[in-house]
Design a protein around this motif. Structure first.
Motif, PDB file in Angstrom:
ATOM      1  N   UNK A   1       0.856  -1.186   0.000  1.00  0.00           N
ATOM      2  CA  UNK A   1       0.000   0.000   0.000  1.00  0.00           C
ATOM      3  C   UNK A   1       0.894   1.239   0.000  1.00  0.00           C
ATOM      4  N   UNK A   2       0.609   2.157  -0.936  1.00  0.00           N
ATOM      5  CA  UNK A   2       1.401   3.368  -1.107  1.00  0.00           C
ATOM      6  C   UNK A   2       0.518   4.606  -1.009  1.00  0.00           C
TER       7      UNK A   2
ATOM      8  N   UNK B   1       0.885   7.979  -2.698  1.00  0.00           N
ATOM      9  CA  UNK B   1       1.748   8.533  -3.740  1.00  0.00           C
ATOM     10  C   UNK B   1       2.819   7.505  -4.060  1.00  0.00           C
ATOM     11  N   UNK B   2       4.098   7.894  -3.892  1.00  0.00           N
ATOM     12  CA  UNK B   2       5.198   6.951  -4.098  1.00  0.00           C
ATOM     13  C   UNK B   2       5.769   6.437  -2.784  1.00  0.00           C
ATOM     14  N   UNK B   3       5.212   6.885  -1.660  1.00  0.00           N
ATOM     15  CA  UNK B   3       5.722   6.482  -0.346  1.00  0.00           C
ATOM     16  C   UNK B   3       5.015   5.210   0.127  1.00  0.00           C
ATOM     17  N   UNK B   4       5.815   4.181   0.431  1.00  0.00           N
ATOM     18  CA  UNK B   4       5.288   2.911   0.920  1.00  0.00           C
ATOM     19  C   UNK B   4       4.774   3.083   2.341  1.00  0.00           C
ATOM     20  N   UNK B   5       3.534   2.688   2.600  1.00  0.00           N
ATOM     21  CA  UNK B   5       2.937   2.780   3.929  1.00  0.00           C
ATOM     22  C   UNK B   5       3.017   1.463   4.687  1.00  0.00           C
ATOM     23  N   UNK B   6       2.558   0.381   4.070  1.00  0.00           N
ATOM     24  CA  UNK B   6       2.618  -0.940   4.706  1.00  0.00           C
ATOM     25  C   UNK B   6       2.352  -2.016   3.670  1.00  0.00           C
ATOM     26  N   UNK B   7       2.587  -3.265   4.075  1.00  0.00           N
ATOM     27  CA  UNK B   7       2.311  -4.414   3.222  1.00  0.00           C
ATOM     28  C   UNK B   7       1.588  -5.469   4.026  1.00  0.00           C
TER      29      UNK B   7
ATOM     30  N   UNK C   1      -3.001   0.302  -4.080  1.00  0.00           N
ATOM     31  CA  UNK C   1      -2.843  -1.066  -3.602  1.00  0.00           C
ATOM     32  C   UNK C   1      -2.283  -1.901  -4.745  1.00  0.00           C
ATOM     33  N   UNK C   2      -1.073  -2.433  -4.556  1.00  0.00           N
ATOM     34  CA  UNK C   2      -0.415  -3.240  -5.581  1.00  0.00           C
ATOM     35  C   UNK C   2      -0.365  -4.684  -5.078  1.00  0.00           C
TER      36      UNK C   2
END
Length: 122
Positions: free
Chosen positions: A52-53, A55-61, A84-85
């Motif tokens: 989960x991002x 913008x381009x900043x990763x928040x968590x997985x 969400x990738x």
């Protein structure tokens, strides 16, 4: 000789049909993997990894096993602010614990150490 061939074939069948396990945890920057577990993949499903991002900043997985209730649907989904990738895989321990941290996060973590180094040199 026939007994040896039968035993070899049996061992090969058992090895090929071995249980597939996936990583299961919630991963956050700096903290890492919280509530680390391993889950047994059900027949016909895949391991999931959702990054989960903002913008381009990763928040968590979130890493987990797919199931009938939550099958793996690979792709990128965007809401107003979050991306969400989700990726899927089907080999033993194929979903990783964390994505590569964003450059902004790396820079923010290294800046205090650089400042300490300059302070120690003077």
């Amino acid at each position: 000789m026939n007994t040896f061939l039968l035993l070899s074939l049996s061992a090969l069948v058992c090895w090929v049909s071995a249980d597939i396990r996936c990583h299961s945890c919630n991963t956050f920057p700096v903290v890492g993997c919280v509530d680390r577990k391993s889950c047994l993949l059900e027949q016909g499903h895949q391991c999931l990894t959702t990054h989960v991002y903002l913008g381009k900043m990763w928040l968590y997985s979130k890493l987990r096993c797919g199931s009938a209730k939550e099958p793996c649907l690979e792709g990128i989904n965007k809401t107003n602010e979050l991306t969400y990738n989700t990726t899927c895989c089907r080999t033993d321990s194929c979903n990783s614990f964390a994505p590569r941290p964003s450059p902004v996060l790396s820079l923010s973590l290294l800046t205090p150490f650089a400042g300490l180094g300059f302070w120690l040199l003077h």
